[in-house]
Design a protein around this motif. Structure first.
Motif, mmCIF file in Angstrom:
data_model
loop_
_atom_site.group_PDB
_atom_site.id
_atom_site.type_symbol
_atom_site.label_atom_id
_atom_site.label_comp_id
_atom_site.label_asym_id
_atom_site.label_seq_id
_atom_site.Cartn_x
_atom_site.Cartn_y
_atom_site.Cartn_z
ATOM 1 N N PHE A 127 2.271 1.751 -3.443
ATOM 2 C CA PHE A 127 1.235 2.221 -4.362
ATOM 3 C C PHE A 127 0.976 3.712 -4.165
ATOM 4 O O PHE A 127 0.892 4.471 -5.129
ATOM 5 N N ARG A 128 0.878 4.138 -2.899
ATOM 6 C CA ARG A 128 0.662 5.565 -2.621
ATOM 7 C C ARG A 128 1.830 6.412 -3.112
ATOM 8 O O ARG A 128 1.640 7.505 -3.652
ATOM 9 N N GLY A 129 3.050 5.915 -2.926
ATOM 10 C CA GLY A 129 4.223 6.645 -3.409
ATOM 11 C C GLY A 129 4.216 6.788 -4.922
ATOM 12 O O GLY A 129 4.542 7.843 -5.461
ATOM 13 N N LEU B 112 1.570 6.824 -6.807
ATOM 14 C CA LEU B 112 0.525 7.792 -7.151
ATOM 15 C C LEU B 112 1.023 9.217 -6.962
ATOM 16 O O LEU B 112 0.768 10.082 -7.803
ATOM 17 N N ARG B 113 1.744 9.461 -5.858
ATOM 18 C CA ARG B 113 2.285 10.812 -5.622
ATOM 19 C C ARG B 113 3.270 11.207 -6.712
ATOM 20 O O ARG B 113 3.248 12.328 -7.211
ATOM 21 N N VAL C 289 0.837 -1.200 0.000
ATOM 22 C CA VAL C 289 0.000 0.000 0.000
ATOM 23 C C VAL C 289 0.874 1.254 0.000
ATOM 24 O O VAL C 289 0.600 2.216 -0.725
ATOM 25 N N LYS C 290 1.947 1.252 0.801
ATOM 26 C CA LYS C 290 2.863 2.407 0.820
ATOM 27 C C LYS C 290 3.502 2.627 -0.541
ATOM 28 O O LYS C 290 3.617 3.759 -1.013
ATOM 29 N N GLU D 209 1.355 12.033 -9.853
ATOM 30 C CA GLU D 209 0.706 13.338 -9.771
ATOM 31 C C GLU D 209 1.724 14.461 -9.892
ATOM 32 O O GLU D 209 1.472 15.458 -10.575
#
Length: 84
Positions: A41-43, A45-46, A38-39, A49
């Motif tokens: 995946f979030r990284g 995404l950041r 999850v970490k 963006e």
């Protein structure tokens, strides 16, 4: 009544069965792996963006800097006309 028709007691029974099947050590490893995924995946995404924002900021500059020396002029012909 608990979550969507499942009571607290039913959830506790399911938890006990899962603990018996997998054991606490294996569940801890699965939880850690899931958390790292999850970490990551979030990284990603950041980063995506941020790179999108950077591209949007640079795009107008690239269009404004172009001059006529970047343009190639020519005539478009089809292969059928060249053969005849």
């Amino acid at each position: 009544m608990g979550l969507g028709g499942i009571s607290i007691w039913q959830l506790l029974i399911i938890l006990v069965i899962v603990l018996l099947l997998f054991g606490t050590k294996r569940l801890k490893n699965i939880g850690a792996d899931l958390g790292n995924a999850v970490k990551g995946f979030r990284g990603a995404l950041r980063e995506s963006e941020e790179s999108d924002e950077e591209r949007e900021e640079r795009a107008p500059e690239k269009l404004e800097r172009r001059d006529k020396s970047d343009v190639i002029e020519g005539e478009v012909t089809s292969r059928d006309k060249e053969r005849s």
